[in-house]
Design an enzyme around this catalytic site. Structure first.
Site, PDB file in Angstrom:
ATOM      1  N   LYS A 274       6.944   1.649  -1.911  1.00 23.10           N
ATOM      2  CA  LYS A 274       7.002   0.228  -2.256  1.00 23.10           C
ATOM      3  C   LYS A 274       6.373  -0.027  -3.613  1.00 23.10           C
ATOM      4  O   LYS A 274       6.880  -0.835  -4.410  1.00 23.10           O
ATOM      5  CB  LYS A 274       6.295  -0.595  -1.175  1.00 23.10           C
ATOM      6  N   ILE A 275       5.254   0.683  -3.870  1.00 22.79           N
ATOM      7  CA  ILE A 275       4.612   0.530  -5.176  1.00 22.79           C
ATOM      8  C   ILE A 275       5.571   0.962  -6.283  1.00 22.79           C
ATOM      9  O   ILE A 275       5.683   0.307  -7.325  1.00 22.79           O
ATOM     10  CB  ILE A 275       3.307   1.338  -5.232  1.00 22.79           C
TER      11      ILE A 275
ATOM     12  N   GLY B   2       0.794  -1.222   0.000  1.00 24.34           N
ATOM     13  CA  GLY B   2       0.000   0.000   0.000  1.00 24.34           C
ATOM     14  C   GLY B   2       0.823   1.267   0.000  1.00 24.34           C
ATOM     15  O   GLY B   2       0.340   2.334  -0.413  1.00 24.34           O
ATOM     16  N   GLU B   3       2.085   1.196   0.426  1.00 26.10           N
ATOM     17  CA  GLU B   3       2.911   2.390   0.488  1.00 26.10           C
ATOM     18  C   GLU B   3       3.374   2.782  -0.913  1.00 26.10           C
ATOM     19  O   GLU B   3       3.731   1.932  -1.728  1.00 26.10           O
ATOM     20  CB  GLU B   3       4.113   2.156   1.391  1.00 26.10           C
ATOM     21  N   SER B   4       3.402   4.098  -1.143  1.00 24.14           N
ATOM     22  CA  SER B   4       3.741   4.592  -2.481  1.00 24.14           C
ATOM     23  C   SER B   4       5.169   4.242  -2.868  1.00 24.14           C
ATOM     24  O   SER B   4       5.444   3.910  -4.034  1.00 24.14           O
ATOM     25  CB  SER B   4       3.531   6.110  -2.542  1.00 24.14           C
TER      26      SER B   4
END
Length: 1436
Positions: free
Chosen positions: A632-633, A628-630
């Site tokens: 990580k995305i 969900g973290e930007s």
């Protein structure tokens, strides 16, 4: 015109001409035939005034052009002079074809014209030699497929349509059909498919004929595939790509080269005369617009690779077949059919379009067969498009989907699906290949295991009666099991395969096989892969609980390196099923450098070639949950974009463009499928948002539009479902599957040998046994019983063959439950109930069949089998031979004496009972009991049904061959035999005091069986002995009263020893030591069976004396014999056995000498029986001295004087113990025994010439034996027990004579000893005591006379030997002085008599030389005593 004939095979319904025998070469006949057809058509036309004539100005009558053309033809046909095949067929066909094309003709006229054309085609008027035959065939096809006619009523319309179908099929069956091109064949099939569509609203007959004709057309076309050459010209643009095939989902296939015309706006169902065509526009067909919109042609659809036009005009072959097959596959697009027109015929409900298409496809594949493999385009359609449709079919909610995993499917649908699965199971090698290629592949699911579990689960009748579905599922299991059973005899069956061990790390995703065609290579390879797969699954489970520990576990099993590297971890994430996708996503999105490397390696495992961006993204994000973290995305999308651009750079300028577009797709996906977003992004918005991202330029609008619509229709799931399941066959899944199929290892093909059956059966055995058991339990018919029994036997065979003992035990446990023998008896007559229960009897036979056939591999299952046997025993149904062994009856003791008889419950159980039986009296006794009326209360005569039930019971028991289990136990493997013995001990129960009679009977029976198998396995007695001994020991030590169990234990132990001693020399001591248990019997128990025990021991000794060599063994034997010495019933037998051992030293050994002497002493002391036996016992003791002498001589010869010292010492000690034993008997109360003991002792003391006895031993003998005996006798004579001893005076006399003889015989040796004086004084003191003794209150005159005589004689010998002389006048000779000091107390005059004063020294020497003749005759009691030692040695 003819009669209808329904022909078999692939021919359609034909109208057989009456004049079918006219040869085609006969010009006149053909002309007549055509003329007849012209007349037929014209006759029908003239019925209508429209065709009767036309009146123009001038009253000229003009005929219609169609009539004129027929008349013109009539004029020509009889005037042709050439051969018929030289005439252009268009000349005589054209008038008929014009009528067919005309929209002015009614249905009857069109029908007759079609019939005429059909006749011309079927009578072979056209052949390959006919001029312009190709053009003629084209004309026929064009005309028939463009048929038009006026519709006056529904019936006539259906007739015309059926005739059209006839002509179409005749075209394909005609000899000239090879002249048709690909285009015309496609048109034929297209026309037929339209009629099938229209027939949905017509009569049932038309529907069936239309469908039949379609089938026949497909069969005709694809049967031609065998004759088609392999040629590259059939393909224009190569094979079908994955992209174009998958993009065909939901698209219509409109390849209409020449669509059938439909110019009329009115429907056939307006019930008004109207002009109609072959294909109506009526929308109420089978599936509206499906078949009407899907036509066959040159391929102008966007999703196909079209053929060039010139190929479609060539003689028909692969191109038209590809188009037709593609068309049939397109019909499978309709997977959801929500409703039916209520006017539609019932066929429409049962056979919808996809199902009809599947039937056509099956026909095409059946006839094309292996030839399909020769044509890449056709093969590609089968592998790609067809299977894609079928997979999509199989995972949808269509009523045609007969998946057992879906809820809501009807029973009929489930049954059809089950039949298909069972068909797979019946393919023997397919199951093995499925297991080897799928279950053992780390990237595939366990299909075989899932199938086995599904079949097992489906065979369970849960809260419902047994149905055909359950039986069908069971058939599938049986098919797999029977396949394994059949392969057993084909070789390559080994015991349990060697376990797989990974000793060092190797990349599990790169495991390869050296030769996929050689079983020696691929079998071990497959097992290795399966081992890896199982370990990975365990590792996944650990990982889901704790990722760190999961990776450590895999390192410990060498599936990951000791030092983790990014590639190995990435491959673990990529190829391991069951991982928690949230954990994987978190790991891959982590900012740690190692995790980033793993992420890029993970992306590198994907193959994105020829994939759209959204498809690639779907595949990528399905393997884990997008964090969900930007940040990580971003990391995840960077790795994905880099990999995608690397493999598909066609449109994108760089990887940054791929990253931006990927972000855009994620945003679009969220926008379109998040319910919280109210204002959705439009296509224009999406295109506008992605301007100038492709290296500063724009991406193609069509490309972006396609991505937009794909995302809108099908969401990219960023939170994929956990675990395995049945995912929908989406385009991305199909593409991935096709990519995997290209990279996968070669398909492993198995033969008919049992390579992997061990592993496969281990997986499915448990569910299979459970399923068969449940069906057997619920079944009510014998055929189902027998099917289940066959399954049980097959399972047993496979289990035994592959050494799966646990499986066989489980099977036995399940089967024993069905015998009803283990159920508590709730019926009055269990035997009758058993005879009436077919299921129980079949199960019982099966249990014992398995026990007899596969007993080698039964372990704990023996307990259940024994429970059944015990129940049969309680019911009296066992044959007498069950507990028999290999012993001859003559070996057993038949003389049981006066004690409790030796029982045999099996034998006695089968004797007719004189009183009320315990419960039954054996197999035949049980039956006769039914017929007898010997009970106290009169019983009713048994009915025929009862007699029949009994008879069935008896026959069942006979078929079981229960006795073979035990009599053939010598062939059982060691582990199984040991388990059988342990089961018998367990079944007998722990021996306890106060057992009930029934429990005791059970224990006795089990003990009989235990003894039987022990005797039958004498070569393996070591295996069984410890358990048997411990069990018998428990019985002996826990029993305090005589009972059948302890009797069976004791005599069974004796029988074992009797039978095994001759064969097991190494176990002789252990076997004999076990007989010490008999000595531990409670006194009451021993007394009850003493005589029988002694008889058995006697038999044992007489039969095996030569085999008993050790002191341990003889100690047991002699102890048993000694114990019988005081038993009135047993003593004679015991003494007889001792006599056998000791007579003439036959079986006396150094090992048993002391033991036998002691036993003989106990018999001598025993007052049981006559004194004569004690005398004989003493003789045995005395006679044993010869053995000692013999052994001494033999030792001297073999070892010499020096080497024999130790042996002499041992023999001396044995002799000492012998005389000590005799000394004890010398004190016996019985005069005869006492006196005989003294004589025997004297013989043993004086008859030892051959035995070397040291001086010290003689001193011991005097102290411990002679002096002690004299003192004891003296004490008895003077004591209070005089009345118990008769004639002690005589005994004392014998004792003194014994003392004198031994002393004089040993005088020479004893006189040399320093202790001689002490010894001599001991003799004198006892002489003195005996002279003064009072027997019964007064002194004995005989002793008073005897003692001086004995002393005088002794002194003379001592004087003669120079032992007693006066050596000094100064009083220093102590022997001389002490002697006369004692002599003065006994007989003072002896000194002057023996040593007169006037005797000179010389006279003393002369007397010494003549001493041998000096004999004292003063008293009669000493008349036979000599003074020389030699005389003593020969006398007495």
């Amino acid at each position: 015109m003819g009669r209808l004939k329904l022909q078999s095979g692939i021919k359609a319904i034909e109208e057989e001409p009456e004049d079918c025998e006219t040869p085609s070469s006969n010009k006149a006949a053909l002309a007549c035939m055509i003329n007849s057809e012209i007349g037929s058509v014209m006759a029908v036309m003239r019925r209508n005034v429209r065709w009767g004539g036309r009146y123009m100005s001038g009253d000229d009558q003009l005929e219609h052009s169609l009539i004129q053309s027929f008349k013109a033809l009539q004029k020509q046909i009889f005037s042709w002079q050439h051969q018929w095949h030289t005439i252009d067929p268009a000349v005589y066909l054209q008038p008929f074809l014009d009528v067919i094309r005309s929209d002015e003709t009614g249905a009857p006229i069109t029908g007759v014209a079609l019939t005429s054309v059909y006749k011309i085609l079927t009578l072979d008027v056209l052949d390959l030699n006919t001029v312009n035959v190709e053009e003629a065939m084209h004309l026929v096809v064009d005309a028939v497929t463009s048929c038009r006619f006026e519709v006056t009523d529904t019936a006539s319309e259906e007739v015309v349509l059926m005739k059209v179908l006839q002509v179409l099929l005749a075209c394909m069956k005609s000899e000239a059909s090879v002249m048709l091109n690909n285009q015309h064949v496609c048109t034929l099939v297209n026309t037929c498919s339209r009629i099938v569509h229209q027939a949905g609203t017509k009569g049932e007959l038309l529907q069936r004929i239309a469908r039949h004709t379609m089938h026949e057309l497909i069969r005709c076309i694809f049967s031609h595939l065998l004759d088609v050459d392999i040629t590259d010209r059939s393909l224009v643009k190569g094979g079908t790509s994955v992209k174009h095939e998958v993009s065909g989902f939901g698209n219509d296939y409109s390849f209409g080269v020449k669509q059938l015309d439909n110019r009329n706006g009115s429907s056939e169902f307006d019930h008004q005369p109207s002009s109609g065509s072959l294909v109506s526009s009526d929308p109420s067909g089978l599936v509206t617009g499906v078949m009407d919109g899907n036509t066959i042609g040159t391929g102008n659809g966007k999703d196909t690779t079209p053929y060039d036009f010139h190929l479609m005009t060539e003689p028909y072959g692969v191109p038209c077949m590809v188009e037709i097959f593609h068309f049939l596959c397109s019909l499978l697009n309709v997977v959801e059919h929500m409703g039916m027109d209520p006017r539609s015929n019932t066929i429409a409900f049962d056979e919808d379009v996809p199902l009809f298409a599947l039937g056509l496809i099956s026909s095409a594949i059946e006839l094309g067969g292996a030839s399909i493999c020769r044509h890449p385009r056709l093969l590609s359609l089968v592998q790609d498009e067809l299977f894609c449709r079928l997979m999509h079919f199989g995972l949808s909610m269509s009523p045609l989907i007969l998946s057992m995993s879906r809820y809501g499917a009807s029973y009929q649908q489930q049954e059809v699906t089950m039949e298909a699965l069972v068909d797979f199971c019946r393919q023997k090698t397919f199951m093995v290949e499925m297991y080897a290629n799928l279950d053992c592949d780390i990237t595939c699911s366990n299909v075989f295991e899932d199938l086995a579990n599904l079949l097992s689960k489906s065979a369970f009748p849960v809260n419902c009666p047994l149905s055909s579905m359950h039986i069908l599922a069971l058939d599938g299991l049986f098919a797999v099991i029977q396949g394994m059973a059949e392969r057993i005899g084909n070789g390559s069956v080994s015991s349990e395969p060697s376990p797989v061990n990974l000793e060092e790390y190797t990349p599990f995703w790169n495991v390869k096989c050296d030769d996929y065609g050689d079983p020696d290579h691929w079998v071990s390879f497959v097992r290795r892969r399966k081992y890896i797969k199982r370990r990975l699954m365990i590792g996944a489970d650990h990982f889901n609980r704790d990722p760190k520990k999961g990776l450590e576990f895999l390192q410990g099993t060498h599936l990951l390196p000791d030092k983790l590297d990014p590639q190995s971890v990435a491959c673990f994430f990529r190829y391991t099923a069951g991982l928690d996708k949230n954990l994987v996503g978190d790991f891959l999105g982590n900012h740690d450098e190692f995790c980033i490397q793993v992420l890029h390696e993970f992306a590198g495992t994907f193959d994105f070639q020829d994939m759209n961006l959204d498809t690639a993204m779907r595949l990528f994000l399905e393997t884990f949950r997008l964090p969900g973290e930007s940040q990580k995305i971003q990391r995840v999308l960077e790795a994905f974009s880099e990999r995608y651009y690397e493999q598909s750079p066609q449109i994108l300028a760089n990887k940054d463009a791929a990253l931006l577009l990927s972000y855009s797709l994620i945003m679009l996906n969220t926008d379109q499928h998040n319910v919280q977003v109210k204002k959705k992004m439009t296509e224009e918005d999406f295109i506008r948002n992605n301007r100038h991202i492709n290296g500063g330029g724009d991406l193609p609008r069509e490309f972006l539009s396609e991505l937009y619509h794909s995302i809108c229709k099908n969401e990219i799931r960023t939170t994929p479902e956990q675990g395995a399941g049945f995912p929908e066959m989406t385009p991305s899944h199909w593409i991935d599957l096709m990519h995997k199929s290209k990279r996968t290892a070669p398909f492993i093909v198995s033969d008919s040998r049992a390579y992997l059956d061990h592993d496969m059966f281990a997986i499915m055995s448990g569910p299979t046994i459970a399923a068969i058991s449940v069906v057997f339990d619920h079944a009510e018919y014998e055929d189902v019983y027998q099917t289940c029994i066959n399954g049980f036997l097959a399972v047993a065979k496979i289990s035994a063959c592959h050494h799966l003992e646990d499986v066989l035990d489980d099977l036995v446990v399940s089967l024993c439950k069905f015998t009803t023998l283990l159920n508590p008896s709730s019926v009055e007559e269990p035997v009758l109930a058993f005879g009436d229960d077919t299921k129980a009897r079949m199960a019982t036979i099966t249990v014992f069949t398995i026990a007899n056939r596969y007993g080698d591999f039964i372990r704990t299952g023996w307990r259940n089998i024994l429970d059944c046997i015990l129940k049969l025993h309680k019911l009296g149904l066992l044959p007498a031979c069950v507990a028999s062994d290999a012993a001859d009856d003559s070996e057993l003791s038949s003389d049981t004496g006066h004690g409790k008889p030796l029982t045999n419950s099996l034998s006695s159980a089968h004797m007719p009972s004189l009183g009320t039986p315990r419960r039954s009296s054996g197999l035949m006794g049980r039956f006769s009991q039914l017929l007898s009326l010997d009970t106290e209360e009169p019983r009713s005569q048994p009915t025929e049904q009862q007699l029949a039930a009994h008879q069935r019971t008896l026959q069942t028991i006979q078929k079981c061959h229960i006795d073979s289990i035990f009599t053939e136990s010598k062939f059982l493997q060691a582990d199984s035999l040991l388990q059988l013995a342990q089961a018998l001990i367990w079944a007998a129960g722990r021996p306890q005091k106060g057992n009930s009679s029934e429990d005791e009977d059970t224990a006795v029976f089990c003990l009989e069986l235990l003894i039987a198998i022990t005797l039958n396995n004498r070569d393996r007695i070591v295996l069984l002995w410890q358990g048997v001994y411990e069990y018998i020991s428990k019985i002996v030590q826990s029993t305090v009263m005589p009972c059948a169990l302890v009797e069976k234990a004791v005599f069974g132990l004796l029988r074992i020893c009797q039978r095994l001693l001759p064969y097991k020399e190494n176990l002789v001591d252990e076997l004999l030591r076990s007989l010490q248990l008999v000595l531990k019997l409670d006194a009451r128990v021993f007394d009850a069976y003493c005589e029988q025990i002694t008889q058995e021991v006697s038999h044992l000794v007489k039969a095996n004396a030569t085999h008993i060599r050790s002191q341990i063994g003889w100690r047991t034997i002699t102890s048993l014999l000694s114990n019988t010495a005081r038993q009135p019933e047993a003593s004679e037998v015991g003494f007889d056995a001792l006599l056998f051992i000791m007579s003439d030293g036959a079986h006396l050994l150094l090992a048993n000498y002391d033991l036998c002497v002691d036993a003989a002493r106990q018999f001598a002391e025993s007052r049981v029986g006559q004194a004569d036996r004690s005398v004989r016992a003493l003789d045995l003791m005395a006679g044993s001295v010869t053995c000692l002498a013999r052994w001494a001589q033999e030792t001297k010869k073999s070892l010499g004087e020096v080497g024999a010292v130790k042996m002499y010492q041992d023999i001396g000690e044995m002799w000492l113990r012998l005389v000590q034993g005799l000394r004890k008997v010398c004190l016996d109360q019985r005069e005869e025994v006492r006196n005989h003991a003294l004589l025997s002792l004297q013989m043993c003391l004086t008859g030892v010439d051959g035995i070397h006895l040291p001086h010290g031993l003689w001193l011991q003998c005097f102290d411990l034996v002679i002096f002690t005996m004299l003192d004891d006798l003296l004490e008895i004579a003077q004591g209070h027990f005089q009345k118990d001893y008769r004639n002690m005076e005589g005994t004392l006399i014998l004792a003194l004579k014994l003392l004198q003889k031994v002393f004089l015989q040993l005088l020479r040796e004893l006189s040399q000893l320093t202790t001689f004086c002490k010894l001599w004084l001991g003799v004198l003191s006892r002489m003195e005591k005996y002279m003064k003794v009072k027997v019964r209150g007064k002194r004995s005159e005989k002793l008073q006379e005897l003692v001086p005589d004995l002393l005088k004689n002794t002194l003379l010998v001592m004087k003669t030997r120079g032992v007693l002389v006066q050596r000094s006048a100064l009083g220093g000779d102590s022997l001389w002085e002490l002697t006369w000091l004692h002599m003065n107390n006994i007989a003072p005059s002896l000194q002057s008599e023996v040593f007169p004063v006037q005797d000179s020294e010389q006279s003393q020497l002369n007397q010494g030389e003549m001493g041998g003749s000096l004999v004292s005759n003063e008293t009669g009691s000493a008349h036979n005593e000599t003074v020389t030692p030699e005389a003593f040695r020969t006398g007495g």
